[in-house]
Scaffold this active site. Sequence first.
Site, short mmCIF file in Angstrom:
data_model
loop_
_atom_site.label_atom_id
_atom_site.label_comp_id
_atom_site.label_asym_id
_atom_site.label_seq_id
_atom_site.Cartn_x
_atom_site.Cartn_y
_atom_site.Cartn_z
N LYS A 35 -0.58 4.93 4.60
CA LYS A 35 -1.49 4.00 5.29
C LYS A 35 -1.01 3.80 6.72
CE LYS A 35 -3.87 -0.40 4.83
NZ LYS A 35 -5.16 0.19 5.19
N HIS B 27 0.83 -1.20 0.00
CA HIS B 27 0.00 0.00 0.00
C HIS B 27 0.87 1.25 0.00
CE1 HIS B 27 -3.32 -2.68 1.25
NE2 HIS B 27 -4.09 -1.76 0.71
P1 NAD Z 1 -7.51 9.46 4.80
O1 NAD Z 1 -6.60 9.68 5.96
O2 NAD Z 1 -7.17 10.10 3.48
O3 NAD Z 1 -8.99 9.97 5.19
C1 NAD Z 1 -9.57 9.78 6.46
C2 NAD Z 1 -10.59 10.89 6.64
O4 NAD Z 1 -11.31 10.68 7.86
C3 NAD Z 1 -9.96 12.29 6.74
O5 NAD Z 1 -10.76 13.18 5.98
C4 NAD Z 1 -10.09 12.60 8.23
O6 NAD Z 1 -10.14 14.01 8.48
C5 NAD Z 1 -11.41 11.92 8.53
N1 NAD Z 1 -11.67 11.71 9.95
C6 NAD Z 1 -10.81 11.22 10.90
N2 NAD Z 1 -11.42 11.25 12.12
C7 NAD Z 1 -12.66 11.75 11.93
C8 NAD Z 1 -13.76 12.04 12.78
N3 NAD Z 1 -13.69 11.83 14.11
N4 NAD Z 1 -14.88 12.56 12.24
C9 NAD Z 1 -14.98 12.77 10.91
N5 NAD Z 1 -13.97 12.53 10.04
C10 NAD Z 1 -12.83 12.04 10.55
O7 NAD Z 1 -7.66 7.89 4.66
P2 NAD Z 1 -8.24 7.03 3.42
O8 NAD Z 1 -7.10 6.54 2.59
O9 NAD Z 1 -9.37 7.76 2.79
O10 NAD Z 1 -8.79 5.76 4.22
C11 NAD Z 1 -9.76 5.87 5.26
C12 NAD Z 1 -10.04 4.48 5.83
O11 NAD Z 1 -10.63 3.64 4.81
C13 NAD Z 1 -8.80 3.72 6.30
O12 NAD Z 1 -9.14 2.96 7.45
C14 NAD Z 1 -8.46 2.80 5.12
O13 NAD Z 1 -7.73 1.66 5.48
C15 NAD Z 1 -9.87 2.44 4.67
N6 NAD Z 1 -10.00 1.98 3.27
C16 NAD Z 1 -10.89 0.96 3.07
C17 NAD Z 1 -11.14 0.50 1.79
C18 NAD Z 1 -12.21 -0.55 1.60
O14 NAD Z 1 -12.49 -0.95 0.44
N7 NAD Z 1 -12.85 -1.01 2.68
C19 NAD Z 1 -10.47 1.07 0.69
C20 NAD Z 1 -9.58 2.12 0.92
C21 NAD Z 1 -9.36 2.58 2.23
#
Ligand code: NAD
Length: 270
Positions: A162, A158
């Site tokens: 991450k 990744h």
């Molecule tokens: P990122 O860090 O770019 O985004 C996370 C977002 O959440 C940010 O905008 C942050 O400000 C927000 N956030 C954090 N705490 C918060 C709160 N208390 N209230 C509201 N918003 C809040 O991360 P990302 O790459 O977008 O990934 C996010 C999550 O999704 C990770 O856990 C990642 O592993 C997961 N993910 C899952 C899949 C899937 O298919 N299930 C795919 C990609 C990423």
Amino acid sequence: MGDLPGVVITGVSGRMGQMLVREVQASEKLRLTGAVDRAGHDWIGRDLGLAMGGAETGLLVTDDAEAAFAEARAIIDFTAPAATLGFSRLAAERGLVHVIGTTGFSDEELDELAEVAKGSVQVRAGNMSLGVNLLTVLTRKVAEALDTEFDIEIVEAHHNRKVDAPSGTALMLGEAAAEGRGVSLADASDRGRDGITGARKAGDIGFSAIRGGDIVGEHDVIFAGPGERIILRHVASDRALFARGALKAASWALDQEPGFYDMLDVLGLN
Ligand code: NAD
């Protein structure tokens, strides 16, 4: 458009959040009624479209999830474990579907989510893509067919931002392999080797994580046996894939009874 089910996206400023906003804006099945991010984020109070560098949408980014959830029927949430737990309780109180893409939960947090799902519709998957979910089915079948002469190793790669390892997807694949073998992943998993570790234990399911650059997500499940190796591989090259899966899950879940579902349920692969 006005009568389409409303959806709120949490973590809108994130990599997945922005992708989800674009997918909902292009959707003919859902409409965006709320955009939530964490308190203190510099997008709070700004127009969502302008904050994303595009045209004005008239929807302001808020840190008040309770108010944002008012008009919605579903929440799509790719944020962080503690935030997702809070959103799950709010969604349950209001009878809203909660689609959870967030990964990196502890066992205690997963128990709490399961408790909430007894009274609400929750779809959670460490990976929302069709390909990876098919890969879990294949992994289970191959693990079922091979004995412990074949060592199972899961290697994932990744991007360098991450925060959790192994990835949620790697753990899903590990669970599928353990299920195929009829063992518990908690007993069989071997995570993080360093130094004089001793020889590999037969039956273990090993995990390794690569972090670098802008890799969207790659997973290999290796079955290494005497004289031969089977490798099942999935490569994601576009994050929109996960966002489309999440939207599909939200639309599907609107018609379901309370309970916990995963993407295999959504895709009809269970
Ligand atoms: P990122 O860090 O770019 O985004 C996370 C977002 O959440 C940010 O905008 C942050 O400000 C927000 N956030 C954090 N705490 C918060 C709160 N208390 N209230 C509201 N918003 C809040 O991360 P990302 O790459 O977008 O990934 C996010 C999550 O999704 C990770 O856990 C990642 O592993 C997961 N993910 C899952 C899949 C899937 O298919 N299930 C795919 C990609 C990423």
